[in-house]
Design a protein around this motif. Structure first.
Motif, PDB file in Angstrom:
ATOM      1  N   SER A 189      -7.700   9.246   5.433  1.00 56.43           N
ATOM      2  CA  SER A 189      -6.697  10.149   5.988  1.00 56.43           C
ATOM      3  C   SER A 189      -5.283   9.434   6.088  1.00 56.43           C
ATOM      4  N   ALA A 190      -5.216   8.414   5.701  1.00 57.98           N
ATOM      5  CA  ALA A 190      -4.159   7.391   5.491  1.00 57.98           C
ATOM      6  C   ALA A 190      -3.169   7.968   4.426  1.00 57.98           C
ATOM      7  N   ARG A 191      -2.277   8.793   4.724  1.00 61.68           N
ATOM      8  CA  ARG A 191      -1.403   9.401   3.727  1.00 61.68           C
ATOM      9  C   ARG A 191      -0.175   8.959   3.862  1.00 61.68           C
ATOM     10  N   GLN A 192       0.282   8.322   4.950  1.00 60.60           N
ATOM     11  CA  GLN A 192       1.793   7.920   5.042  1.00 60.60           C
ATOM     12  C   GLN A 192       2.323   6.585   4.095  1.00 60.60           C
ATOM     13  N   VAL A 193       3.402   6.227   3.639  1.00 59.89           N
ATOM     14  CA  VAL A 193       3.970   5.635   3.059  1.00 59.89           C
ATOM     15  C   VAL A 193       4.886   4.585   3.933  1.00 59.89           C
ATOM     16  N   TYR A 194       4.781   3.535   3.770  1.00 61.51           N
ATOM     17  CA  TYR A 194       5.457   2.512   4.580  1.00 61.51           C
ATOM     18  C   TYR A 194       6.764   2.105   3.627  1.00 61.51           C
ATOM     19  N   MET A 195       8.121   2.689   4.355  1.00 63.46           N
ATOM     20  CA  MET A 195       9.199   2.313   3.867  1.00 63.46           C
ATOM     21  C   MET A 195       9.707   0.860   4.028  1.00 63.46           C
ATOM     22  N   VAL A 196       9.235  -0.132   3.290  1.00 64.36           N
ATOM     23  CA  VAL A 196       9.696  -1.344   3.264  1.00 64.36           C
ATOM     24  C   VAL A 196      11.210  -1.451   3.130  1.00 64.36           C
ATOM     25  N   SER A 197      11.736  -0.875   1.881  1.00 63.15           N
ATOM     26  CA  SER A 197      13.071  -0.902   1.631  1.00 63.15           C
ATOM     27  C   SER A 197      13.202   0.336   0.608  1.00 63.15           C
ATOM     28  N   ASP A 198      14.480   0.697   0.040  1.00 63.60           N
ATOM     29  CA  ASP A 198      14.495   1.677  -0.756  1.00 63.60           C
ATOM     30  C   ASP A 198      13.789   1.594  -1.818  1.00 63.60           C
ATOM     31  N   GLN A 199      13.467   0.336  -2.429  1.00 63.68           N
ATOM     32  CA  GLN A 199      12.593  -0.083  -3.699  1.00 63.68           C
ATOM     33  C   GLN A 199      11.235  -0.231  -3.376  1.00 63.68           C
ATOM     34  N   ILE A 200      10.900  -0.770  -2.287  1.00 64.69           N
ATOM     35  CA  ILE A 200       9.526  -1.254  -1.843  1.00 64.69           C
ATOM     36  C   ILE A 200       8.916  -0.072  -0.837  1.00 64.69           C
ATOM     37  N   GLN A 201       7.952   0.589  -1.441  1.00 66.58           N
ATOM     38  CA  GLN A 201       7.140   1.481  -0.517  1.00 66.58           C
ATOM     39  C   GLN A 201       5.714   1.007  -0.782  1.00 66.58           C
ATOM     40  N   VAL A 202       5.184   0.914   0.421  1.00 61.24           N
ATOM     41  CA  VAL A 202       3.442   0.511   0.363  1.00 61.24           C
ATOM     42  C   VAL A 202       2.784   1.529   1.032  1.00 61.24           C
ATOM     43  N   SER A 203       1.689   1.852   0.388  1.00 60.71           N
ATOM     44  CA  SER A 203       0.753   3.152   0.946  1.00 60.71           C
ATOM     45  C   SER A 203       0.148   2.508   2.111  1.00 60.71           C
ATOM     46  N   ALA A 204      -0.150   3.238   3.214  1.00 57.41           N
ATOM     47  CA  ALA A 204      -0.874   2.871   4.461  1.00 57.41           C
ATOM     48  C   ALA A 204      -2.410   2.676   4.044  1.00 57.41           C
ATOM     49  N   LYS A 205      -2.835   3.007   2.891  1.00 58.21           N
ATOM     50  CA  LYS A 205      -4.054   2.544   2.689  1.00 58.21           C
ATOM     51  C   LYS A 205      -4.362   1.280   2.457  1.00 58.21           C
ATOM     52  N   PHE A 206      -2.970   0.220   1.893  1.00 63.75           N
ATOM     53  CA  PHE A 206      -3.202  -1.060   1.941  1.00 63.75           C
ATOM     54  C   PHE A 206      -3.734  -1.622   3.086  1.00 63.75           C
ATOM     55  N   THR A 207      -3.021  -1.327   4.263  1.00 64.26           N
ATOM     56  CA  THR A 207      -3.478  -1.885   5.449  1.00 64.26           C
ATOM     57  C   THR A 207      -4.758  -1.247   6.177  1.00 64.26           C
ATOM     58  N   ALA A 208      -5.014   0.208   5.689  1.00 64.24           N
ATOM     59  CA  ALA A 208      -6.213   0.612   6.327  1.00 64.24           C
ATOM     60  C   ALA A 208      -7.631   0.396   5.892  1.00 64.24           C
ATOM     61  N   VAL A 209      -7.593   0.016   4.645  1.00 71.05           N
ATOM     62  CA  VAL A 209      -8.874  -0.180   3.812  1.00 71.05           C
ATOM     63  C   VAL A 209      -9.506  -1.624   4.263  1.00 71.05           C
ATOM     64  N   VAL A 210      -8.970  -2.590   5.050  1.00 68.70           N
ATOM     65  CA  VAL A 210      -9.519  -3.602   5.519  1.00 68.70           C
ATOM     66  C   VAL A 210     -10.485  -3.249   6.957  1.00 68.70           C
ATOM     67  N   LEU A 211     -10.162  -2.160   7.530  1.00 73.23           N
ATOM     68  CA  LEU A 211     -11.114  -1.740   8.616  1.00 73.23           C
ATOM     69  C   LEU A 211     -12.554  -1.400   8.338  1.00 73.23           C
ATOM     70  N   PRO A 212     -12.803  -0.720   6.992  1.00 69.92           N
ATOM     71  CA  PRO A 212     -14.241  -0.391   6.507  1.00 69.92           C
ATOM     72  C   PRO A 212     -14.673  -1.637   5.893  1.00 69.92           C
ATOM     73  N   LEU A 213     -13.655  -2.287   5.183  1.00 74.32           N
ATOM     74  CA  LEU A 213     -14.152  -3.711   4.559  1.00 74.32           C
ATOM     75  C   LEU A 213     -14.652  -4.604   5.339  1.00 74.32           C
ATOM     76  N   SER A 214     -14.234  -4.767   6.685  1.00 76.47           N
ATOM     77  CA  SER A 214     -14.564  -5.953   7.713  1.00 76.47           C
ATOM     78  C   SER A 214     -15.807  -5.504   8.069  1.00 76.47           C
ATOM     79  N   GLY A 215     -15.854  -4.151   8.398  1.00 73.21           N
ATOM     80  CA  GLY A 215     -17.122  -3.559   8.927  1.00 73.21           C
ATOM     81  C   GLY A 215     -18.235  -3.822   8.283  1.00 73.21           C
ATOM     82  N   ALA A 216     -17.963  -3.806   6.758  1.00 76.80           N
ATOM     83  CA  ALA A 216     -19.076  -3.984   5.848  1.00 76.80           C
ATOM     84  C   ALA A 216     -19.601  -5.291   5.810  1.00 76.80           C
TER      85      ALA A 216
END
Length: 181
Positions: free
Chosen positions: A118-145
């Motif tokens: 469900s992570a759809r938002q994008v972190y606006m680090v700067s005007d040029q750098i945008q990081v999907s929230a999926k980058f940080t969200a994927v660590v949750l199921p990964l650590s559970g596994a």
């Protein structure tokens, strides 16, 4: 129980990969912070994106460190209380502890996967750098596994079954071996 040996080797390999990834995340964070420091020192102005980018690595460090500490038996435990129990109750307490860890890993995997999807938002680090929230969200199921995978180590995950005397003797022997060479 023949299938446990390859799973335990896989658990060890995944643990080593998690250690490398944690170290890499810390080094990237330090690199970003050093870049910000150097830029401020040279130009007198600061880079707006450094703090925001560096903090995106914190969930990775935190959750992967949790799996690493679990693998080495460094999680929160009531060792003194549990070691005072008779051997039969000690095994029951250890089994219950492993059950709770399994439940936590399964919940982290289940709800973490839903959060990741469900992570759809994008972190606006700067005007040029945008990081999907999926980058940080994927660590949750990964650590559970990873937690669930580490459970193949069984009672070795629990500090209650570590014989302090043999550990101390092993450390002394290892230290003596280093001094001789």
């Amino acid at each position: 129980m023949r299938f446990l040996k390859p799973l335990r080797r896989l658990s060890d390999w995944v643990n080593q990969a998690a250690i490398v990834l944690c170290v890499a995340c810390v080094l990237v964070m330090l690199g970003i912070s050093f870049t910000a420091f150097t830029y401020k020192l040279i130009t007198g102005s600061s880079l707006s994106w450094t703090y925001s980018l560096a903090r995106l690595f914190l969930p990775w460090i935190g959750f992967l460190s949790m799996t690493i500490s679990l693998r080495y038996g460094e999680h929160v435990a009531m060792t003194l209380l549990v070691r005072a129990l008779p051997r039969a109750l000690l095994k029951l307490a250890a089994a219950l502890c492993l059950g709770v860890i399994a439940l936590f890993g399964a919940l982290l995997l289940w709800y973490g996967w839903g959060y990741f999807e469900s992570a759809r938002q994008v972190y606006m680090v700067s005007d040029q750098i945008q990081v999907s929230a999926k980058f940080t969200a994927v660590v949750l199921p990964l650590s559970g596994a990873i937690i669930l995978l580490h459970l193949v180590q069984g009672f070795a995950l629990l500090e209650h079954f570590i014989d302090d005397e043999s550990v101390i003797e092993g450390l002394i022997d290892a230290d003596n071996g280093e001094k001789r060479s």
